[in-house]
Design an enzyme around this catalytic site. Structure first.
Site, PDB file in Angstrom:
ATOM      1  CG  HIS A 140      -2.197  -0.680   1.075  1.00  0.00           C
ATOM      2  ND1 HIS A 140      -2.298  -2.038   0.957  1.00  0.00           N
ATOM      3  CD2 HIS A 140      -3.471  -0.209   1.025  1.00  0.00           C
ATOM      4  CE1 HIS A 140      -3.570  -2.381   0.846  1.00  0.00           C
ATOM      5  NE2 HIS A 140      -4.302  -1.286   0.870  1.00  0.00           N
ATOM      6  CG  HIS A 187       1.840  -3.287   6.453  1.00  0.00           C
ATOM      7  ND1 HIS A 187       2.658  -4.277   5.967  1.00  0.00           N
ATOM      8  CD2 HIS A 187       0.850  -3.147   5.546  1.00  0.00           C
ATOM      9  CE1 HIS A 187       2.181  -4.721   4.822  1.00  0.00           C
ATOM     10  NE2 HIS A 187       1.080  -4.055   4.541  1.00  0.00           N
TER      11      HIS A 187
END
Length: 371
Positions: A140, A187
């Site tokens: 991302h 993350h």
């Protein structure tokens, strides 16, 4: 250095960020009673599954969920093509090319490095689909950085705008997406920083060759052969891991879309209809009148509908052919995870999507009077 890396990978660092933004874990209570009633502002999940969470800042919650959505397929299949349909196909071509390179590198690194995502607890995990994927780097963050700064660097020669304003927008959008990966608990800080830095490095290293690649992609007789065969080879060469995750499938999706757009833009150049802005460049931005906005919205609606329709048709047909070829029962939904079915099915589907985006949709707009 090892201490710094360990600190940046600490899941408690992510959990603290979530709590500062108003997202808290709520321990599942009354084990064994099935579904419980969550307090106001919390998720309501069965006990024994994922811990529940409480949202205390809905403004940040919605902002980060929308930002995280900029890294999902629905964004790529709608917003990126809208740049082609309503702004400049040149910019869309540059974005798709860079997005394909960056995402392949990021996905490959995940499955080679095999570093885990932050565990829950202590973090709250708001996404389930990609939880089986490895963590480093954050694709991302890579995609957001690549898209934002590729658009900024490419648009300066095509559109009149104040560079400082464009830079501010690029930094803001990429930062929001990066922070959203911490907020959603998917993350670590190390994953996000690594993703942004790797993407920035790839943009920096490839930038001097963008014009050269443009000429090859649009004019070389070998272009469509390379554009189809190289992504397909990379898809089949993608490494296996010890469990199934969505990484390979998502990578094939990206390669297929990139291949379809590559061939489509080459075909447009050969046909002499690129649908790029006419006149001297950089061109001024069109005035945002009600008529312009309505026409742009109509183009996006028609175009996105066409892409979603072709995606569904080709996906269904390709799976039927492959299931029949490999003598797989139609009821075996898990068979589509096998390499010999997943790779050709997804590659064919998204190559078709890329071709329709780059070749057919603008011609439909001409027929409908939307250009």
């Amino acid at each position: 250095m090892p201490e710094l890396l360990a600190y940046l990978q600490d899941p408690e660092l992510v959990a603290r960020f979530q709590r500062r933004c108003g997202l808290f874990l709520v321990e599942a209570a009354h084990q064994g009673r099935g579904r419980t009633h969550a307090p106001a502002g919390t998720s309501d999940t069965p006990c024994g599954h994922r811990p529940r969470y409480e949202v205390r800042n809905w403004l940040l919650h919605v902002l980060f969920l929308l930002s995280a959505g900029m890294g999902h397929e629905i964004f790529y299949i709608t917003c990126l093509p809208c740049i082609h349909w309503s702004l400049d196909p040149f910019l869309c071509r540059r974005l798709v090319n860079m997005w394909t390179v960056v995402m392949y590198v990021g996905q490959l690194m995940k499955d080679v490095l095999k570093l885990p995502r932050p565990p829950s607890p202590p973090v709250v995990k708001l996404e389930k689909r990609v939880d089986a994927e490895y963590g480093l780097p954050s694709t991302h963050a890579m995609a957001a950085t690549a898209i934002s700064f590729t658009l900024l660097l490419s648009a300066s020669s095509r559109i009149q705008f104040q560079f400082e304003v464009g830079l501010l927008i690029a930094v803001t959008l990429s930062s929001l997406v990066c922070l959203s990966r911490l907020y959603t608990g998917m993350h670590s800080v190390l994953d996000v920083i690594s993703g942004a830095l790797i993407s920035a490095l790839l943009v920096f290293l490839t930038y001097p060759y963008w014009e050269t690649f443009d000429r090859f992609q649009l004019t070389s007789r070998m272009s469509p052969i390379v554009g189809l065969s190289l992504p397909l080879f990379l898809g089949y060469a993608y490494p296996d891991i010890d469990h199934y995750s969505t990484t390979r499938g998502d990578t094939i999706t990206i390669l297929g879309a990139g291949a379809g757009c590559w061939v489509g833009y080459w075909a447009n150049e050969q046909l002499g209809e690129t649908f790029e802005p006419q006149g001297p460049l950089p061109a001024p931005l069109p005035a945002l009148t009600a008529a312009v906005l309505a026409r742009s919205a109509a183009r996006c609606l028609v175009g996105a509908s066409a892409l979603l329709a072709i995606r569904q048709v080709v996906k269904t047909l390709s799976l039927r052919v492959l299931y029949s070829w490999y003598n797989v029962p139609k009821s075996d939904a898990g068979a589509r995870r096998r390499r010999e079915i997943e790779v050709p099915s997804k590659f064919t589907t998204y190559t078709a999507v890329g071709l329709v985006n780059s070749i057919l949709v603008n011609r439909v707009f001409v027929l409908l009077g939307l250009l």
